[in-house]
Design a protein around this motif. Sequence first.
Motif, PDB file in Angstrom:
ATOM      1  N   GLU A  32       0.813  -1.226  -0.123  1.00 49.86           N
ATOM      2  CA  GLU A  32      -0.122   0.107  -0.072  1.00 49.86           C
ATOM      3  C   GLU A  32       1.059   1.253  -0.010  1.00 49.86           C
ATOM      4  OE1 GLU A  32      -3.169  -0.007  -0.420  1.00 49.86           O
ATOM      5  OE2 GLU A  32      -3.629  -2.172  -0.084  1.00 49.86           O
ATOM      6  N   TYR A  33       1.628   1.541  -0.878  1.00 48.74           N
ATOM      7  CA  TYR A  33       2.613   2.348  -1.079  1.00 48.74           C
ATOM      8  C   TYR A  33       2.012   3.874  -1.118  1.00 48.74           C
ATOM      9  CZ  TYR A  33       7.030   4.739  -2.896  1.00 48.74           C
ATOM     10  OH  TYR A  33       8.027   5.664  -2.971  1.00 48.74           O
ATOM     11  N   TYR A  34       0.884   3.889  -1.468  1.00 43.90           N
ATOM     12  CA  TYR A  34       0.113   5.422  -1.718  1.00 43.90           C
ATOM     13  C   TYR A  34      -0.793   5.533  -0.367  1.00 43.90           C
ATOM     14  CZ  TYR A  34       2.334   5.234  -6.207  1.00 43.90           C
ATOM     15  OH  TYR A  34       3.238   5.302  -6.942  1.00 43.90           O
ATOM     16  N   GLU A  35      -0.731   4.708   0.700  1.00 43.25           N
ATOM     17  CA  GLU A  35      -1.599   5.127   1.730  1.00 43.25           C
ATOM     18  C   GLU A  35      -0.988   6.371   2.537  1.00 43.25           C
ATOM     19  OE1 GLU A  35      -3.289   1.224   3.852  1.00 43.25           O
ATOM     20  OE2 GLU A  35      -1.248   1.750   4.268  1.00 43.25           O
ATOM     21  N   PRO A  36      -1.992   7.361   2.801  1.00 42.67           N
ATOM     22  CA  PRO A  36      -1.292   8.515   3.493  1.00 42.67           C
ATOM     23  C   PRO A  36      -0.738   8.329   4.859  1.00 42.67           C
ATOM     24  CG  PRO A  36      -3.689   8.710   2.565  1.00 42.67           C
ATOM     25  CD  PRO A  36      -3.448   7.407   2.451  1.00 42.67           C
ATOM     26  N   GLU A  37      -1.163   7.166   5.532  1.00 46.39           N
ATOM     27  CA  GLU A  37      -0.464   6.891   6.752  1.00 46.39           C
ATOM     28  C   GLU A  37       0.990   6.682   6.572  1.00 46.39           C
ATOM     29  OE1 GLU A  37      -4.735   5.680   6.874  1.00 46.39           O
ATOM     30  OE2 GLU A  37      -3.107   5.408   5.398  1.00 46.39           O
ATOM     31  N   ASN A  38       1.846   6.461   5.405  1.00 40.78           N
ATOM     32  CA  ASN A  38       3.099   6.209   5.069  1.00 40.78           C
ATOM     33  C   ASN A  38       3.927   7.402   5.285  1.00 40.78           C
ATOM     34  OD1 ASN A  38       2.708   3.235   4.405  1.00 40.78           O
ATOM     35  ND2 ASN A  38       2.144   3.720   2.391  1.00 40.78           N
ATOM     36  N   SER A  39       3.283   8.599   5.298  1.00 39.84           N
ATOM     37  CA  SER A  39       3.631   9.653   5.420  1.00 39.84           C
ATOM     38  C   SER A  39       3.666  10.270   6.775  1.00 39.84           C
ATOM     39  CB  SER A  39       3.339  10.821   4.262  1.00 39.84           C
ATOM     40  OG  SER A  39       3.389  10.322   3.003  1.00 39.84           O
ATOM     41  N   TYR A  40       3.119   9.648   7.647  1.00 39.85           N
ATOM     42  CA  TYR A  40       2.898  10.336   8.882  1.00 39.85           C
ATOM     43  C   TYR A  40       3.931   9.448  10.117  1.00 39.85           C
ATOM     44  CZ  TYR A  40      -1.279  12.935   7.631  1.00 39.85           C
ATOM     45  OH  TYR A  40      -1.942  13.831   6.917  1.00 39.85           O
ATOM     46  N   LEU A  41       4.694  10.101  10.562  1.00 39.58           N
ATOM     47  CA  LEU A  41       5.854   9.631  11.462  1.00 39.58           C
ATOM     48  C   LEU A  41       5.254   8.627  12.545  1.00 39.58           C
ATOM     49  CD1 LEU A  41       8.842   9.101  11.708  1.00 39.58           C
ATOM     50  CD2 LEU A  41       8.966  11.312  13.034  1.00 39.58           C
ATOM     51  N   ASN A  42       3.876   9.215  13.113  1.00 37.90           N
ATOM     52  CA  ASN A  42       3.327   8.416  14.288  1.00 37.90           C
ATOM     53  C   ASN A  42       3.040   7.080  13.654  1.00 37.90           C
ATOM     54  OD1 ASN A  42       1.589   9.965  12.752  1.00 37.90           O
ATOM     55  ND2 ASN A  42      -0.038   9.388  14.197  1.00 37.90           N
ATOM     56  N   GLU A  43       2.505   7.062  12.491  1.00 33.47           N
ATOM     57  CA  GLU A  43       2.134   5.778  11.789  1.00 33.47           C
ATOM     58  C   GLU A  43       3.145   4.798  11.483  1.00 33.47           C
ATOM     59  OE1 GLU A  43      -0.867   4.480  11.709  1.00 33.47           O
ATOM     60  OE2 GLU A  43      -2.068   6.087  12.138  1.00 33.47           O
ATOM     61  N   ALA A  74      -0.580  13.731  -3.240  1.00 35.33           N
ATOM     62  CA  ALA A  74      -1.009  12.916  -4.051  1.00 35.33           C
ATOM     63  C   ALA A  74      -1.598  11.585  -3.650  1.00 35.33           C
ATOM     64  CB  ALA A  74       0.327  12.338  -4.621  1.00 35.33           C
ATOM     65  N   ALA A  75      -1.431  11.235  -2.041  1.00 33.73           N
ATOM     66  CA  ALA A  75      -1.888  10.386  -1.433  1.00 33.73           C
ATOM     67  C   ALA A  75      -3.527  10.578  -1.171  1.00 33.73           C
ATOM     68  CB  ALA A  75      -1.304   9.582  -0.234  1.00 33.73           C
ATOM     69  N   TYR A  76      -3.755  11.877  -0.713  1.00 34.59           N
ATOM     70  CA  TYR A  76      -5.177  11.939  -0.322  1.00 34.59           C
ATOM     71  C   TYR A  76      -5.927  12.278  -1.797  1.00 34.59           C
ATOM     72  CZ  TYR A  76      -4.737  12.402   4.634  1.00 34.59           C
ATOM     73  OH  TYR A  76      -4.326  12.225   5.931  1.00 34.59           O
ATOM     74  N   ALA A  77      -5.344  12.954  -2.705  1.00 35.11           N
ATOM     75  CA  ALA A  77      -6.028  13.218  -4.102  1.00 35.11           C
ATOM     76  C   ALA A  77      -6.500  11.815  -4.553  1.00 35.11           C
ATOM     77  CB  ALA A  77      -5.108  14.088  -4.916  1.00 35.11           C
ATOM     78  N   MET A  78      -5.821  10.968  -4.592  1.00 33.93           N
ATOM     79  CA  MET A  78      -6.017   9.585  -5.153  1.00 33.93           C
ATOM     80  C   MET A  78      -7.293   8.808  -4.429  1.00 33.93           C
ATOM     81  SD  MET A  78      -2.021   7.658  -5.862  1.00 33.93           S
ATOM     82  CE  MET A  78      -2.805   6.075  -6.111  1.00 33.93           C
ATOM     83  N   ARG A  79      -7.656   9.264  -3.218  1.00 30.49           N
ATOM     84  CA  ARG A  79      -8.550   8.795  -2.512  1.00 30.49           C
ATOM     85  C   ARG A  79      -9.738   9.826  -2.364  1.00 30.49           C
ATOM     86  NH1 ARG A  79      -4.317   6.335  -1.197  1.00 30.49           N
ATOM     87  NH2 ARG A  79      -4.244   4.275  -0.141  1.00 30.49           N
ATOM     88  N   ASP A  80      -9.770  10.912  -3.361  1.00 33.91           N
ATOM     89  CA  ASP A  80     -10.841  11.903  -3.349  1.00 33.91           C
ATOM     90  C   ASP A  80     -11.068  12.511  -1.871  1.00 33.91           C
ATOM     91  OD1 ASP A  80     -10.998  11.750  -6.086  1.00 33.91           O
ATOM     92  OD2 ASP A  80     -12.318  10.209  -5.902  1.00 33.91           O
ATOM     93  N   CYS A  81     -10.061  12.572  -0.966  1.00 35.36           N
ATOM     94  CA  CYS A  81     -10.091  13.105   0.337  1.00 35.36           C
ATOM     95  C   CYS A  81      -9.660  14.648   0.196  1.00 35.36           C
ATOM     96  CB  CYS A  81      -9.244  12.359   1.238  1.00 35.36           C
ATOM     97  SG  CYS A  81      -9.600  10.556   1.456  1.00 35.36           S
ATOM     98  N   TRP A  82     -10.528  15.408  -0.219  1.00 37.56           N
ATOM     99  CA  TRP A  82     -10.317  16.672  -0.609  1.00 37.56           C
ATOM    100  C   TRP A  82     -10.090  17.499   0.448  1.00 37.56           C
ATOM    101  CZ3 TRP A  82      -8.201  17.189  -4.925  1.00 37.56           C
ATOM    102  CH2 TRP A  82      -8.167  16.169  -5.891  1.00 37.56           C
ATOM    103  N   PRO A  83     -10.880  17.404   1.711  1.00 37.13           N
ATOM    104  CA  PRO A  83     -10.650  18.245   2.826  1.00 37.13           C
ATOM    105  C   PRO A  83      -9.280  17.883   3.515  1.00 37.13           C
ATOM    106  CG  PRO A  83     -12.878  17.230   3.188  1.00 37.13           C
ATOM    107  CD  PRO A  83     -12.250  16.717   1.906  1.00 37.13           C
TER     108      PRO A  83
END
Length: 278
Positions: A88-99, A199-208
């Motif tokens: 799941e390379y493009y998961e937003p969680e991959n960019s959050y240090l806590n995750e 990019a990760a959020y846009a791919m999931r249409d998570c616009w907020p």
Amino acid sequence: MSHFETSPEFAKLVAGSCDIDLVQFMLEIAEDAYPHLDRVGCLMEIDRLGVVCGDHPDWCGAATVRGRLQAVSETLYDIEGFHGNRDEYYEPENSYLNEVLARRCGIPISLGILYMAVAARVGLRMFGVNAPSHFVIGCACGSSALFVDPFNGGDILDRETCKARIEEICGEHGDVTATCLRPAASRDIAARVLRNLKAAYAMRDCWPAVLRVQERLTALLPQIPQERRDLGLVYLRLGKPLKALAVLEPYVQSCGSQQAEALAPSLQAARRMVAELN
């Protein structure tokens, strides 16, 4: 932006400072998505990882930079179980240090920032490398440097091997120059983190969520008009036509005719939405 008040490292970047703590920056952007983030807990875990590295049986006996890097890599990847998230390379969680700390996985830049932080706790000064298509980290070694691939098990590479690996990943043999392997500025690393999230959020249409990230990018990179354009387009997607027009109308006045033509439908839609509000 109000959240700048709780983001001192990000505010320093916006003000032009190069001297920032990348770990604190990562935790600041994580708080956008995790308001109740346990920052202290994250920092304590990084400290613990540093202690484990220092206790590695090979650490004290490692007289060379390569040997010490090997001890850090073995600790993080073989003992602690960190790894690149290939599934799941493009998961937003991959960019959050806590995750990354909780799940033991991430993408090259988040794992690289963690690796640099742990290495610093045992006295190894490292730097980030914004290579094309693949973030790596480096460490001075005499008159040269060694590089670490944080996504692939912490592999330790010399300059030529690192160059060959990046060329293999981006599929452009011969295009990775010595300039591509230079230490990256903190601003450039921060921008890469944010663009990955965008990019990760846009791919999931998570616009907020895209909006939160895009506001930071626009503030960080005011000299790049495309970031202002993207901010206006996100406002429009979220049904905020007045804010969209406030950004897009100045943009089309200064961009090329081709870009202005491409944005014409978006401007028409925003104006129509404003008319309907009245």
